[in-house]
Design an enzyme around this catalytic site. Structure first.
Site, PDB file in Angstrom:
ATOM      1  N   ARG A 121      48.392  86.846  69.960  1.00  0.00           N
ATOM      2  CA  ARG A 121      47.170  86.016  69.945  1.00  0.00           C
ATOM      3  C   ARG A 121      46.196  86.386  68.833  1.00  0.00           C
ATOM      4  O   ARG A 121      44.997  86.134  68.929  1.00  0.00           O
ATOM      5  CB  ARG A 121      46.429  86.079  71.277  1.00  0.00           C
ATOM      6  CG  ARG A 121      47.157  85.379  72.393  1.00  0.00           C
ATOM      7  CD  ARG A 121      46.182  84.873  73.442  1.00  0.00           C
ATOM      8  NE  ARG A 121      46.913  84.300  74.541  1.00  0.00           N
ATOM      9  CZ  ARG A 121      47.430  85.024  75.531  1.00  0.00           C
ATOM     10  NH1 ARG A 121      47.249  86.330  75.550  1.00  0.00           N
ATOM     11  NH2 ARG A 121      48.090  84.440  76.480  1.00  0.00           N
ATOM     12  N   LYS A 143      42.454  78.045  56.613  1.00  0.00           N
ATOM     13  CA  LYS A 143      43.492  77.129  57.093  1.00  0.00           C
ATOM     14  C   LYS A 143      44.831  77.826  56.917  1.00  0.00           C
ATOM     15  O   LYS A 143      45.193  78.224  55.814  1.00  0.00           O
ATOM     16  CB  LYS A 143      43.496  75.831  56.281  1.00  0.00           C
ATOM     17  CG  LYS A 143      42.415  74.845  56.686  1.00  0.00           C
ATOM     18  CD  LYS A 143      42.664  73.491  56.036  1.00  0.00           C
ATOM     19  CE  LYS A 143      41.587  72.487  56.399  1.00  0.00           C
ATOM     20  NZ  LYS A 143      41.781  71.195  55.706  1.00  0.00           N
ATOM     21  N   GLU A 185      42.508  71.975  41.108  1.00  0.00           N
ATOM     22  CA  GLU A 185      41.569  72.255  42.208  1.00  0.00           C
ATOM     23  C   GLU A 185      40.244  72.795  41.651  1.00  0.00           C
ATOM     24  O   GLU A 185      39.169  72.525  42.196  1.00  0.00           O
ATOM     25  CB  GLU A 185      42.170  73.251  43.210  1.00  0.00           C
ATOM     26  CG  GLU A 185      43.484  72.808  43.859  1.00  0.00           C
ATOM     27  CD  GLU A 185      43.328  71.771  44.985  1.00  0.00           C
ATOM     28  OE1 GLU A 185      42.191  71.338  45.258  1.00  0.00           O
ATOM     29  OE2 GLU A 185      44.376  71.383  45.565  1.00  0.00           O
ATOM     30  N   LYS A 227      33.843  76.814  47.329  1.00  0.00           N
ATOM     31  CA  LYS A 227      34.622  76.594  48.555  1.00  0.00           C
ATOM     32  C   LYS A 227      33.956  77.307  49.739  1.00  0.00           C
ATOM     33  O   LYS A 227      33.887  76.758  50.836  1.00  0.00           O
ATOM     34  CB  LYS A 227      36.079  77.048  48.393  1.00  0.00           C
ATOM     35  CG  LYS A 227      36.869  76.787  49.675  1.00  0.00           C
ATOM     36  CD  LYS A 227      38.309  76.454  49.492  1.00  0.00           C
ATOM     37  CE  LYS A 227      38.934  76.117  50.856  1.00  0.00           C
ATOM     38  NZ  LYS A 227      40.384  76.043  50.832  1.00  0.00           N
ATOM     39  N   GLU A 237      36.294  71.363  59.574  1.00  0.00           N
ATOM     40  CA  GLU A 237      36.405  70.001  59.041  1.00  0.00           C
ATOM     41  C   GLU A 237      35.991  68.912  60.016  1.00  0.00           C
ATOM     42  O   GLU A 237      36.743  67.993  60.322  1.00  0.00           O
ATOM     43  CB  GLU A 237      37.846  69.762  58.525  1.00  0.00           C
ATOM     44  CG  GLU A 237      37.900  68.591  57.538  1.00  0.00           C
ATOM     45  CD  GLU A 237      39.205  68.502  56.751  1.00  0.00           C
ATOM     46  OE1 GLU A 237      39.767  69.560  56.391  1.00  0.00           O
ATOM     47  OE2 GLU A 237      39.623  67.384  56.489  1.00  0.00           O
ATOM     48  N   ARG A 241      33.452  69.310  55.099  1.00  0.00           N
ATOM     49  CA  ARG A 241      34.632  69.956  54.506  1.00  0.00           C
ATOM     50  C   ARG A 241      35.606  68.929  53.925  1.00  0.00           C
ATOM     51  O   ARG A 241      36.383  69.233  53.018  1.00  0.00           O
ATOM     52  CB  ARG A 241      35.338  70.861  55.539  1.00  0.00           C
ATOM     53  CG  ARG A 241      36.460  71.699  54.929  1.00  0.00           C
ATOM     54  CD  ARG A 241      36.939  72.843  55.821  1.00  0.00           C
ATOM     55  NE  ARG A 241      38.064  73.523  55.186  1.00  0.00           N
ATOM     56  CZ  ARG A 241      38.502  74.745  55.503  1.00  0.00           C
ATOM     57  NH1 ARG A 241      37.909  75.431  56.452  1.00  0.00           N
ATOM     58  NH2 ARG A 241      39.518  75.280  54.871  1.00  0.00           N
ATOM     59  N   ASN A 245      38.851  67.220  50.058  1.00  0.00           N
ATOM     60  CA  ASN A 245      40.033  66.363  49.951  1.00  0.00           C
ATOM     61  C   ASN A 245      39.935  65.362  48.809  1.00  0.00           C
ATOM     62  O   ASN A 245      40.789  64.484  48.670  1.00  0.00           O
ATOM     63  CB  ASN A 245      40.267  65.597  51.264  1.00  0.00           C
ATOM     64  CG  ASN A 245      40.619  66.534  52.392  1.00  0.00           C
ATOM     65  OD1 ASN A 245      41.238  67.565  52.173  1.00  0.00           O
ATOM     66  ND2 ASN A 245      40.190  66.190  53.594  1.00  0.00           N
ATOM     67  N   HIS A 248      42.982  64.109  47.079  1.00  0.00           N
ATOM     68  CA  HIS A 248      44.132  64.458  47.906  1.00  0.00           C
ATOM     69  C   HIS A 248      44.723  63.270  48.658  1.00  0.00           C
ATOM     70  O   HIS A 248      45.869  63.324  49.086  1.00  0.00           O
ATOM     71  CB  HIS A 248      43.758  65.561  48.904  1.00  0.00           C
ATOM     72  CG  HIS A 248      43.668  66.915  48.270  1.00  0.00           C
ATOM     73  ND1 HIS A 248      42.768  67.191  47.266  1.00  0.00           N
ATOM     74  CD2 HIS A 248      44.378  68.054  48.457  1.00  0.00           C
ATOM     75  CE1 HIS A 248      42.916  68.466  46.895  1.00  0.00           C
ATOM     76  NE2 HIS A 248      43.893  69.006  47.600  1.00  0.00           N
ATOM     77  N   HIS A 252      48.445  63.170  48.129  1.00  0.00           N
ATOM     78  CA  HIS A 252      49.441  63.403  49.187  1.00  0.00           C
ATOM     79  C   HIS A 252      50.466  62.275  49.254  1.00  0.00           C
ATOM     80  O   HIS A 252      51.656  62.515  49.468  1.00  0.00           O
ATOM     81  CB  HIS A 252      48.749  63.525  50.556  1.00  0.00           C
ATOM     82  CG  HIS A 252      48.083  64.848  50.763  1.00  0.00           C
ATOM     83  ND1 HIS A 252      46.963  65.002  51.560  1.00  0.00           N
ATOM     84  CD2 HIS A 252      48.363  66.072  50.274  1.00  0.00           C
ATOM     85  CE1 HIS A 252      46.595  66.269  51.545  1.00  0.00           C
ATOM     86  NE2 HIS A 252      47.421  66.936  50.772  1.00  0.00           N
ATOM     87  N   HIS A 265      51.553  70.482  43.575  1.00  0.00           N
ATOM     88  CA  HIS A 265      50.437  69.935  44.347  1.00  0.00           C
ATOM     89  C   HIS A 265      49.244  69.565  43.454  1.00  0.00           C
ATOM     90  O   HIS A 265      48.692  68.472  43.538  1.00  0.00           O
ATOM     91  CB  HIS A 265      50.023  70.944  45.422  1.00  0.00           C
ATOM     92  CG  HIS A 265      48.802  70.549  46.186  1.00  0.00           C
ATOM     93  ND1 HIS A 265      48.787  69.461  47.039  1.00  0.00           N
ATOM     94  CD2 HIS A 265      47.558  71.064  46.204  1.00  0.00           C
ATOM     95  CE1 HIS A 265      47.576  69.341  47.562  1.00  0.00           C
ATOM     96  NE2 HIS A 265      46.807  70.308  47.073  1.00  0.00           N
TER      97      HIS A 265
END
Ligand code: NAD
Ligand code: MG
Length: 359
Positions: A121, A143, A185, A227, A237, A241, A245, A248, A252, A265
């Protein structure tokens, strides 16, 4: 040496940015009350370059190092590899104060972070990012994820590291294409939040592409600060946040359409940013000349800004509609309104998107 604090209450942590800090990282680890035994996760490419020295210094500082090697490649950011790491951790009796160290790019960081978040955990997690993308983006913000056949990054958690050690020297062995991908980025941060930084990038892009030490330190530090600010105000998010994106949404879709094989990416994000800027200009949210400024900097950074002529625009729009960030049918886009400013627009029409994709 720069030190940046990501302020998240009792989950706050520091990012230490310095050339050569891999060799002195143990001093930074001492203050944590870790168990002697730790799990060091890496891949053969990165471990071959930097693992030996890190291993030695950890052992020298009194740690017992269990090395969890994962094959190189995005396809190994998987539950299967996570399970292998859990097996290793159990067999070596790692406990709740045994830290997991991630030495590598975003793939290793995301996978090791996911294991750290879930093993017993949650055990302490330390990021040692070695790609530009990982140093400016994936190692900051918590993330963590693995991929699933149903999609990328869809099994994961928000789990902050206890520290990030960024050794800028590791960038010197990186493929130039990976540097450019990370730069997408970096440029994104300028567009969404900091016009001064964007202008600095316009003035210094050659120094950055040449990996000049002072320029790289500034780029990584500035990006992490931006960031960190965004993450501090919206860790999970719920709102702000989402501005991260920018580029993106289309990015994506392009990655999915090309099955993650054609573009790195950052390259897909570059396309997405250029097209989002064009879209914003077409619908009158952004000066045409500003859209051109964004496109020009991306081109100078060696990044793609135009969709190949033979790429199926209809399928891109189909994929956009299926994006996990689409809320109740309306297409949501992060669109720039100037350099350093973006807006989240929730009802972009298919027609306007098609218009931007046409060129
Ligand atoms: P990567 O981890 O695959 O690294 C790219 C390549 O560079 C790999 O082959 C790697 O072995 C090699 N490499 C790493 N460091 C090196 C070094 N110093 N010298 C030489 N080679 C080196 O790719 P990436 O671009 O770092 O990360 C991409 C991943 O990051 C994706 O899975 C993406 O989903 C994830 N990501 C996560 C977040 C987040 O917030 N968690 C954000 C952005 C991206
Ligand atoms: Mg990204």
């Amino acid at each position: 040496m720069s030190e940046i604090t990501v302020g998240l209450g009792d989950r706050s942590y520091n990012i230490f940015i310095r050339p050569g800090c891999l060799n002195s990282l143990c001093d930074g680890l001492k203050k944590f009350n870790f168990s002697r035994r730790l799990l060091l996760v890496s891949n053969p490419t990165v471990y071959g370059l930097y693992g030996g020295a890190l291993f030695k210094s950890l052992v020298g500082a009194g740690f017992e190092v269990v090395v969890g090697e994962v094959p190189d490649g995005e396809e190994h950011k998987s539950l299967f590899q996570a399970e292998r790491l859990y097996d290793l951790a159990f067999s070596r009796e790692l406990d709740r104060r045994s830290p997991v160290l991630a030495l590598g790019g975003g793939v290793i960081g995301d996978l090791a972070g996911f294991v750290a978040a879930t093993y017993l955990r949650g055990v302490p997690f330390v990021q040692i990012p070695t790609t530009l993308l990982a140093q400016v983006d994936s190692s900051v913000g918590g993330k963590v994820a693995v991929n699933h056949p149903a999609g990328k990054n869809i099994i994961g958690a928000f789990y902050q590291p206890v520290a990030v050690f960024t050794d800028l020297n590791t960038l010197l062995t990186l493929d130039p294409r990976e540097i450019r991908s990370g730069l997408a980025e970096v440029i994104k941060y300028g567009v969404i939040a900091d016009d001064g930084f964007f202008t600095w990038l316009e003035d210094n892009i050659e120094r950055v592409l040449g990996l000049e030490a002072g320029a790289m330190e500034y780029v990584v530090e500035k990006s992490c600060r931006i960031k960190a600010l965004v993450v501090q105000s919206d860790e999970t998010e719920q709102g702000l946040r989402a501005i991260l994106n920018f580029g993106h949404t289309i990015g994506h879709a392009v990655e999915a359409l090309t099955e993650y094989k054609t573009y790195r990416h950052g390259e897909a994000v570059s396309l997405g940013m250029a097209l989002a800027a064009e879209l914003a200009a077409n619908i009158g949210m952004l000066e045409q000349s500003t859209a051109e400024r964004i496109e020009k900097l991306l081109v100078r950074a060696g990044l793609p800004v135009k969709l190949p002529l033979n790429m199926d625009r209809e399928r891109i729009i189909d994929l956009l509609r299926r994006d996990k960030k689409v809320i109740s049918g309306a297409l949501t886009f992060v669109l720039p309104t100037g350099i350093g400013r973006v807006e989240i627009v929730r009802d972009v029409s298919g027609k306007d998107i098609a218009g931007a994709l046409k060129g």
